[in-house]
Design a protein around this motif. Structure first.
Motif, PDB file in Angstrom:
ATOM      1  N   GLY A 133       0.782  -1.216   0.000  1.00 51.51           N
ATOM      2  CA  GLY A 133       0.000   0.000   0.000  1.00 51.51           C
ATOM      3  C   GLY A 133       0.814   1.266   0.000  1.00 51.51           C
ATOM      4  O   GLY A 133       0.266   2.351   0.056  1.00 51.51           O
ATOM      5  N   HIS A 134       2.123   1.163  -0.063  1.00 49.87           N
ATOM      6  CA  HIS A 134       2.992   2.338  -0.045  1.00 49.87           C
ATOM      7  C   HIS A 134       3.565   2.595  -1.435  1.00 49.87           C
ATOM      8  O   HIS A 134       3.802   1.663  -2.188  1.00 49.87           O
ATOM      9  CB  HIS A 134       4.123   2.134   0.964  1.00 49.87           C
ATOM     10  CG  HIS A 134       3.625   1.925   2.352  1.00 49.87           C
ATOM     11  ND1 HIS A 134       3.901   0.799   3.084  1.00 49.87           N
ATOM     12  CD2 HIS A 134       2.839   2.696   3.137  1.00 49.87           C
ATOM     13  CE1 HIS A 134       3.333   0.889   4.258  1.00 49.87           C
ATOM     14  NE2 HIS A 134       2.664   2.032   4.312  1.00 49.87           N
ATOM     15  N   PRO A 135       3.817   3.865  -1.778  1.00 48.76           N
ATOM     16  CA  PRO A 135       4.325   4.197  -3.118  1.00 48.76           C
ATOM     17  C   PRO A 135       5.808   3.851  -3.268  1.00 48.76           C
ATOM     18  O   PRO A 135       6.491   3.489  -2.312  1.00 48.76           O
ATOM     19  CB  PRO A 135       4.106   5.711  -3.211  1.00 48.76           C
ATOM     20  CG  PRO A 135       4.107   6.176  -1.816  1.00 48.76           C
ATOM     21  CD  PRO A 135       3.519   5.067  -0.999  1.00 48.76           C
ATOM     22  N   LEU A 136       6.286   3.969  -4.489  1.00 43.75           N
ATOM     23  CA  LEU A 136       7.684   3.668  -4.810  1.00 43.75           C
ATOM     24  C   LEU A 136       8.641   4.559  -4.035  1.00 43.75           C
ATOM     25  O   LEU A 136       9.742   4.134  -3.680  1.00 43.75           O
ATOM     26  CB  LEU A 136       7.909   3.834  -6.316  1.00 43.75           C
ATOM     27  CG  LEU A 136       9.323   3.633  -6.842  1.00 43.75           C
ATOM     28  CD1 LEU A 136       9.799   2.216  -6.576  1.00 43.75           C
ATOM     29  CD2 LEU A 136       9.383   3.940  -8.321  1.00 43.75           C
ATOM     30  N   SER A 137       8.239   5.776  -3.715  1.00 41.80           N
ATOM     31  CA  SER A 137       9.123   6.698  -3.010  1.00 41.80           C
ATOM     32  C   SER A 137       9.443   6.240  -1.588  1.00 41.80           C
ATOM     33  O   SER A 137      10.419   6.687  -1.005  1.00 41.80           O
ATOM     34  CB  SER A 137       8.495   8.088  -2.963  1.00 41.80           C
ATOM     35  OG  SER A 137       7.276   8.053  -2.260  1.00 41.80           O
ATOM     36  N   GLN A 138       8.644   5.350  -1.023  1.00 42.26           N
ATOM     37  CA  GLN A 138       8.897   4.859   0.330  1.00 42.26           C
ATOM     38  C   GLN A 138       9.831   3.647   0.354  1.00 42.26           C
ATOM     39  O   GLN A 138      10.240   3.222   1.421  1.00 42.26           O
ATOM     40  CB  GLN A 138       7.578   4.480   1.008  1.00 42.26           C
ATOM     41  CG  GLN A 138       6.659   5.634   1.259  1.00 42.26           C
ATOM     42  CD  GLN A 138       7.164   6.541   2.357  1.00 42.26           C
ATOM     43  OE1 GLN A 138       7.834   6.102   3.289  1.00 42.26           O
ATOM     44  NE2 GLN A 138       6.850   7.811   2.244  1.00 42.26           N
ATOM     45  N   HIS A 139      10.180   3.098  -0.798  1.00 43.17           N
ATOM     46  CA  HIS A 139      11.007   1.892  -0.859  1.00 43.17           C
ATOM     47  C   HIS A 139      12.438   2.237  -1.256  1.00 43.17           C
ATOM     48  O   HIS A 139      12.662   3.073  -2.111  1.00 43.17           O
ATOM     49  CB  HIS A 139      10.418   0.900  -1.868  1.00 43.17           C
ATOM     50  CG  HIS A 139       9.129   0.302  -1.413  1.00 43.17           C
ATOM     51  ND1 HIS A 139       7.938   0.963  -1.520  1.00 43.17           N
ATOM     52  CD2 HIS A 139       8.849  -0.890  -0.835  1.00 43.17           C
ATOM     53  CE1 HIS A 139       6.969   0.204  -1.045  1.00 43.17           C
ATOM     54  NE2 HIS A 139       7.501  -0.931  -0.616  1.00 43.17           N
ATOM     55  N   ASP A 140      13.383   1.570  -0.630  1.00 43.67           N
ATOM     56  CA  ASP A 140      14.797   1.739  -0.943  1.00 43.67           C
ATOM     57  C   ASP A 140      15.222   0.592  -1.858  1.00 43.67           C
ATOM     58  O   ASP A 140      15.229  -0.562  -1.438  1.00 43.67           O
ATOM     59  CB  ASP A 140      15.616   1.717   0.342  1.00 43.67           C
ATOM     60  CG  ASP A 140      17.075   2.040   0.114  1.00 43.67           C
ATOM     61  OD1 ASP A 140      17.433   2.411  -1.022  1.00 43.67           O
ATOM     62  OD2 ASP A 140      17.859   1.940   1.078  1.00 43.67           O
ATOM     63  N   PRO A 141      15.569   0.871  -3.127  1.00 44.57           N
ATOM     64  CA  PRO A 141      15.903  -0.217  -4.047  1.00 44.57           C
ATOM     65  C   PRO A 141      17.224  -0.905  -3.721  1.00 44.57           C
ATOM     66  O   PRO A 141      17.426  -2.061  -4.080  1.00 44.57           O
ATOM     67  CB  PRO A 141      15.958   0.468  -5.415  1.00 44.57           C
ATOM     68  CG  PRO A 141      16.245   1.893  -5.116  1.00 44.57           C
ATOM     69  CD  PRO A 141      15.619   2.171  -3.784  1.00 44.57           C
ATOM     70  N   GLU A 142      18.134  -0.238  -3.038  1.00 45.40           N
ATOM     71  CA  GLU A 142      19.426  -0.855  -2.732  1.00 45.40           C
ATOM     72  C   GLU A 142      19.339  -1.821  -1.560  1.00 45.40           C
ATOM     73  O   GLU A 142      19.962  -2.883  -1.563  1.00 45.40           O
ATOM     74  CB  GLU A 142      20.454   0.231  -2.436  1.00 45.40           C
ATOM     75  CG  GLU A 142      20.743   1.109  -3.640  1.00 45.40           C
ATOM     76  CD  GLU A 142      21.652   2.275  -3.283  1.00 45.40           C
ATOM     77  OE1 GLU A 142      22.034   2.396  -2.103  1.00 45.40           O
ATOM     78  OE2 GLU A 142      21.955   3.064  -4.195  1.00 45.40           O
ATOM     79  N   ARG A 143      18.564  -1.469  -0.544  1.00 47.86           N
ATOM     80  CA  ARG A 143      18.455  -2.300   0.646  1.00 47.86           C
ATOM     81  C   ARG A 143      17.214  -3.190   0.638  1.00 47.86           C
ATOM     82  O   ARG A 143      17.043  -4.011   1.532  1.00 47.86           O
ATOM     83  CB  ARG A 143      18.430  -1.425   1.888  1.00 47.86           C
ATOM     84  CG  ARG A 143      19.710  -0.668   2.081  1.00 47.86           C
ATOM     85  CD  ARG A 143      19.644   0.123   3.342  1.00 47.86           C
ATOM     86  NE  ARG A 143      20.835   0.934   3.512  1.00 47.86           N
ATOM     87  CZ  ARG A 143      20.905   1.974   4.298  1.00 47.86           C
ATOM     88  NH1 ARG A 143      19.847   2.336   4.989  1.00 47.86           N
ATOM     89  NH2 ARG A 143      22.012   2.664   4.395  1.00 47.86           N
ATOM     90  N   ASN A 144      16.316  -2.978  -0.324  1.00 46.06           N
ATOM     91  CA  ASN A 144      15.063  -3.723  -0.411  1.00 46.06           C
ATOM     92  C   ASN A 144      14.253  -3.622   0.878  1.00 46.06           C
ATOM     93  O   ASN A 144      13.803  -4.609   1.444  1.00 46.06           O
ATOM     94  CB  ASN A 144      15.302  -5.192  -0.761  1.00 46.06           C
ATOM     95  CG  ASN A 144      15.737  -5.353  -2.193  1.00 46.06           C
ATOM     96  OD1 ASN A 144      15.424  -4.523  -3.034  1.00 46.06           O
ATOM     97  ND2 ASN A 144      16.471  -6.407  -2.475  1.00 46.06           N
ATOM     98  N   THR A 145      14.071  -2.387   1.353  1.00 47.12           N
ATOM     99  CA  THR A 145      13.279  -2.159   2.547  1.00 47.12           C
ATOM    100  C   THR A 145      12.254  -1.068   2.275  1.00 47.12           C
ATOM    101  O   THR A 145      12.405  -0.269   1.367  1.00 47.12           O
ATOM    102  CB  THR A 145      14.157  -1.713   3.732  1.00 47.12           C
ATOM    103  OG1 THR A 145      14.884  -0.550   3.346  1.00 47.12           O
ATOM    104  CG2 THR A 145      15.104  -2.808   4.156  1.00 47.12           C
TER     105      THR A 145
END
Length: 99
Positions: A40-52
């Motif tokens: 339910g959270h947008p892409l801006s809330q996810h860290d692509p390097e740490r996968n969190t």
């Protein structure tokens, strides 16, 4: 014209006017779609390097007797963004910074 048809036409006009005033849609500004993950959270809330996911969610808390004691904010348990990818990542992967 006979007076009955004038009255019927006036009543139909009034009913149409009232129905149009009551049933009209309220203008809501332009809606921009947002890419959302399954959590339910947008892409801006996810860290692509740490996968969190950096967002927080509300969880219910209970006391020792099992009664509801309120809410607490805890980190989202999502580990990877699985929503739609931005178009620039689909066609050309990022090259900077070099890996």
């Amino acid at each position: 014209m006979d007076p009955v048809s004038l009255v019927v036409g006036g009543v139909l006009l009034a009913v149409g006017f009232v129905a149009g005033r009551l049933g009209r849609r309220r203008p809501s500004g332009p809606v921009t779609p947002q890419a959302v993950c399954s959590c339910g959270h947008p892409l801006s809330q996810h860290d692509p390097e740490r996968n969190t996911c950096h967002a927080e969610v509300v969880r219910d808390t209970y006391n020792k007797r099992g009664r509801w004691a309120g809410h607490t904010w805890v980190a989202c348990s999502c580990r990877q963004y699985i929503g739609p990818r931005p178009i620039d990542e689909v066609f050309a992967p990022r090259v900077l910074p070099p890996s």
